[in-house]
Design a protein around this motif. Structure first.
Motif, mmCIF file in Angstrom:
data_model
loop_
_atom_site.group_PDB
_atom_site.id
_atom_site.type_symbol
_atom_site.label_atom_id
_atom_site.label_comp_id
_atom_site.label_asym_id
_atom_site.label_seq_id
_atom_site.Cartn_x
_atom_site.Cartn_y
_atom_site.Cartn_z
ATOM 1 N N ALA A 1 127.535 77.276 33.236
ATOM 2 C CA ALA A 1 126.980 77.080 34.575
ATOM 3 C C ALA A 1 127.737 77.916 35.603
ATOM 4 C CB ALA A 1 127.008 75.605 34.946
ATOM 5 N N GLU A 2 129.043 77.912 35.509
ATOM 6 C CA GLU A 2 129.835 78.691 36.467
ATOM 7 C C GLU A 2 129.654 80.184 36.251
ATOM 8 O OE1 GLU A 2 132.121 80.062 39.459
ATOM 9 O OE2 GLU A 2 131.216 78.081 39.173
ATOM 10 N N ALA B 1 126.186 81.057 37.671
ATOM 11 C CA ALA B 1 126.149 80.889 39.121
ATOM 12 C C ALA B 1 127.007 81.936 39.823
ATOM 13 C CB ALA B 1 126.611 79.484 39.493
ATOM 14 N N ARG C 1 120.427 87.211 42.238
ATOM 15 C CA ARG C 1 119.873 86.391 41.160
ATOM 16 C C ARG C 1 119.388 87.210 39.973
ATOM 17 N NH1 ARG C 1 116.677 81.170 43.674
ATOM 18 N NH2 ARG C 1 118.509 80.229 44.663
ATOM 19 N N VAL D 1 115.545 77.336 38.283
ATOM 20 C CA VAL D 1 116.969 77.043 38.460
ATOM 21 C C VAL D 1 117.758 78.308 38.766
ATOM 22 C CG1 VAL D 1 119.030 76.085 37.373
ATOM 23 C CG2 VAL D 1 116.798 75.040 36.949
ATOM 24 N N LEU D 2 117.576 79.340 37.947
ATOM 25 C CA LEU D 2 118.313 80.578 38.164
ATOM 26 C C LEU D 2 117.646 81.475 39.201
ATOM 27 C CD1 LEU D 2 119.220 81.482 34.465
ATOM 28 C CD2 LEU D 2 120.635 80.281 36.148
ATOM 29 N N LEU E 1 122.610 72.150 31.781
ATOM 30 C CA LEU E 1 122.878 73.280 32.661
ATOM 31 C C LEU E 1 122.156 73.129 33.994
ATOM 32 C CD1 LEU E 1 122.674 76.271 30.145
ATOM 33 C CD2 LEU E 1 124.732 75.295 31.187
ATOM 34 N N ARG F 1 123.979 70.805 36.291
ATOM 35 C CA ARG F 1 125.178 71.420 36.863
ATOM 36 C C ARG F 1 124.845 72.447 37.934
ATOM 37 N NH1 ARG F 1 126.484 69.501 32.067
ATOM 38 N NH2 ARG F 1 128.680 69.023 31.579
ATOM 39 N N LEU F 2 123.634 72.957 37.911
ATOM 40 C CA LEU F 2 123.222 73.967 38.884
ATOM 41 C C LEU F 2 122.328 73.379 39.972
ATOM 42 C CD1 LEU F 2 122.595 76.854 36.337
ATOM 43 C CD2 LEU F 2 124.452 76.704 38.011
#
Length: 754
Positions: free
Chosen positions: A100-101, A104, A112, A138-139, A497, A500-501
């Protein structure tokens, strides 16, 4: 083949499911093995009722449980430690936090679209859907594609161009045995899909004819009434030459062409520029064999053309498939029972994987990502604004080529491009150049071994989900085992994931819950699954899409293309069985929609019987002409290389190479070459041969055989290391499908000094 599971136990009763490998999705059952009354594993048993394979399985299917063993699979997350540089065990929390980190941080630093997602053609529909949603919602990245791009994308593009809709086979596989003549182009079914070979055997037993087009005399070609062995890269000229003869011999179905097609004058003119003698010079196929093929194809009351990767994995694959479709249209062998064009999809879910969101330019339901109405529909299901969805991204090879430059971090699920991608040494260098790589897989593949984080995910026998086979039949894989401790499903990974995001909801771990959302997202689209449920799939041995939720009774619908089911996408393609019952056991679907009773839609085993899925209902000819391969032989590289599969291995071999029985049957790569070529080189059977292209070199033992053209060599592509065939293959792309030219490139051969 029994599996000894350790701490996790199988179900107490046999469980009907499907093979984890190719697009046949053969039916099988998993039965507990309990010698002393205590379950200690499962074994594969026949499931004779499933119509595609009727119980038959190849060696890969029979041995599939071997990959469930903890001795060959991943059972705990791995994280690369900065101090040692090695992958070492980690907790799930640490692994998911790191991913996730990593994703991100890359998005914050570079935007992105610096974050990429690469999926696999073996993922279930639910996982493909969730992965596409995760990437776009999400992304927020447009950079998602999948290895199914390397499967049937050229056929899909040609299907769309000609018919307005792409489904591998527009009819059940069982129809193959009932037609009069099959032209099989670039497929070695006997090794790639052995259970399907029985349909060709039954075709011949019933008096039908089989024509095989392949530069090698394969096990499948040995079954043919006529084997045409063109020079690799000339399938387009061959199809045009056959169409030329159809016109010259007065075999065009003028009534069908006038009533149900458009674009014939242009396609006819293009074909007439490819006279038989010219085609013989280009392809190496003698004119008498061309004439014989036309006689066999047109002499049968019903005929089919089936293509596979041979003509499709070319830089002109879309046009090549289009030329074979032209042959079907000109002779009236389309849009009616027991005739037509079909593509033999390769990967297990190559079809469903792109229908529901892994492909760079598509949204669920086979909707186009740049269509405002499609974006609005899917965005509403996802609970976001349409403008929040990114636009189309790069195709598979272009995405891999951009790694480490425009795309700095990658999440990869269920693929091994270090072995399977063209120009593989270059792809390996791009993977190594990434700032961050995360891989979710069953085994530690060659690609996973490069990752910063590796997640161990569940196998086909340990999770439930749907697949869409080569016929467009949506089938249900059922969980028979609990995954071992330390293993999670891909849906659990995406949910973890997403949370977490910042997305606590919208990514459930339950496959049926995901499928219910997929049904809503696909509703009204070309690949409409809204009428398909887990219960229906189980009760009907699969359901063919398009299958909208309901059929409305409409008198007089059908012959002129009136929508009998009221849905825009599926209704336009709806063409139904002209017979009272299907030979494969699927429910009949009436006749053209006319007078169809209101109620649940029965699914669509056969497409295009009333109209094609174009705006005007007519199929479109493609005015195409032959052109050379992207890389032709020359003085420095005088030989042609073509690649393919062998019976005992599958795709990149990440799983099958871990099964002892399969390795005994196919232990490694080889170079197949003709005795005349071997004599000129001084090569001997079993001695190492070096195959060199402009992109690199591969080394493998010589296999000398008269079953291949003297100007051509063949390598299977399942292995990594020095024998990696894709080190030398050409990434030249088809301008429409973005398919790389795996099937033909120029090489030279050298004797190995080792």
């Amino acid at each position: 083949m029994a599996y000894v599971p350790g701490e996790h136990s199988p179900a107490s009763d046999p469980v009907d499911t499907h093979c984890p490998y190719c697009s046949l999705q053969c039916g099988m059952a998993l039965r507990p093995v309990a010698p002393d009354g205590r379950p200690v594993g499962v074994e594969v048993v026949e499931r004779t009722a499933f119509p595609v394979n009727r119980g038959a399985l190849c060696g890969k299917g029979r041995t599939a449980p071997a990959v469930l063993s903890s001795r060959v699979r991943l059972t705990e997350p791995l994280v690369r430690r900065p101090d040692s540089g090695r992958l070492e065990p980690a907790t799930w929390e640490e692994a998911l936090d790191r991913i996730a980190e990593g994703l991100a941080a890359t998005g914050r630093a570079y935007g992105r679209d610096a974050v990429g997602v690469f999926g696999g053609g073996g993922l279930t529909n639910e996982k493909a859907y969730a992965l596409g949603k995760f990437a776009r919602v999400v992304l927020g990245t447009s950079q998602i594609d999948y290895n199914g791009r390397f499967c049937m994308s050229s056929a899909a593009a040609a299907h769309q161009r000609a018919f307005g809709l792409d489904r591998g086979l527009p009819f059940p596989l069982a129809d193959v045995a009932r037609t009069g003549c099959v032209v099989l182009v670039g497929s070695n079914l006997a090794e790639t899909m052995p259970p399907a070979l029985r349909h060709l055997t039954e075709l011949k037993e019933a008096g039908g004819r089989l024509i095989v087009v392949d530069p090698r005399r394969t096990r499948t070609a040995e079954q043919a009434d006529l084997h045409l062995a063109p020079r690799p890269g000339t399938d387009l000229a061959l199809a045009l030459g056959l169409l030329h003869l159809v016109v010259a011999e007065g075999r065009v179905d003028e009534e069908f062409v006038e009533r149900r097609t458009s674009g014939w004058p242009e396609a006819r003119a293009a074909a007439m520029a490819h006279w038989p003698e010219l085609v013989e010079r280009i392809t190496g196929v003698p004119v008498p064999e061309l004439r014989k093929a036309v006689t066999m194809f047109c002499g049968a009351e019903n005929s089919m053309v089936l293509t596979a990767r041979g003509p499709e994995q070319q830089s002109k694959g879309t046009d090549t498939v289009g030329a074979w479709i032209n042959l079907c249209l000109a002779t009236g062998r389309a849009g009616r029972p027991l005739s037509g064009y079909g593509c033999l999809t390769g990967q297990g879910n190559g079809q469903g994987g792109r229908e529901h969101g892994q492909k760079a330019d598509q949204l669920p339901g086979y909707r186009k990502l740049d269509d405002p109405a499609a974006r609005a529909h899917v965005a509403a299901v996802w609970g976001v604004e349409p403008d929040a969805l990114p636009g189309p991204g790069r195709s598979a090879y272009e995405l891999l080529d951009a790694l480490g430059r425009d795309v700095r971090a990658l999440l990869l699920m269920g693929s091994n491009p270090l072995v399977s991608a063209p120009r593989a040494a270059h792809v390996e260098s791009r993977l190594r150049s990434l700032d961050f790589l995360a891989v979710a897989d069953v085994v530690l593949s060659e690609t996973a071994a490069l990752a910063d984080v590796v997640l161990p995910v569940a196998q086909w026998a340990e999770e439930t989900g749907t697949m869409t086979n080569l016929e467009g039949r949506v089938v249900l894989r059922r969980a028979a085992l609990t995954p071992p401790p330390g293993v999670r499903t891909d849906l659990q990974v995406l949910g973890g994931l997403a949370a977490r995001l910042g997305w606590e909801k919208g990514f459930p771990a339950d496959a049926e819950e995901v499928f219910e959302e997929l049904r809503r997202a696909s509703a009204g689209g070309p690949a409409d699954y809204s009428g398909i449920t887990y219960r229906r799939i189980a009760e009907e041995d699969g359901v063919f899409w398009p299958c909208p939720e309901r059929t409305e009774r409409m008198e007089g619908a059908g012959a002129e293309g009136t929508e009998a089911d009221g849905s825009e996408g599926a209704g336009r393609a709806d063409s139904v069985d002209a017979e009272s019952a299907d030979p494969d056991g699927s429910k009949g679907t009436g006749s053209g929609g006319a007078g169809r009773a209101a109620g649940p839609h029965p699914g669509t085993p056969r497409l295009f019987l009333d109209r094609f899925a174009t705006d005007d209902g007519r199929a479109r000819f493609a005015p195409v002409g032959h052109r050379p391969a992207a890389e032709e032989p020359d003085a420095e590289y005088p030989v042609l290389l073509t690649t393919g599969r062998v019976l005992a291995q599958y795709q990149s071999g990440a799983q099958t190479r871990r099964v002892a029985e399969l390795n005994e049957a196919a232990p490694g790569p080889y170079v197949q070459l003709h005795p005349r070529l071997a004599e000129r080189l001084g090569a001997v059977e079993g001695a190492p041969i070096v195959v060199v292209s402009r992109r690199g070199r591969a080394v493998a033992p010589a296999r000398i055989s008269r079953d291949i053209r003297p100007d051509t060599v063949f390598m299977p592509f399942h292995w990594a290391g020095p024998g990696r065939a894709n080190t030398v293959t050409n990434p030249a792309l088809d301008p429409v499908s973005r398919m790389p030219e795996f099937k033909v490139c120029a090489v030279r051969l050298e004797l190995s000094e080792g």
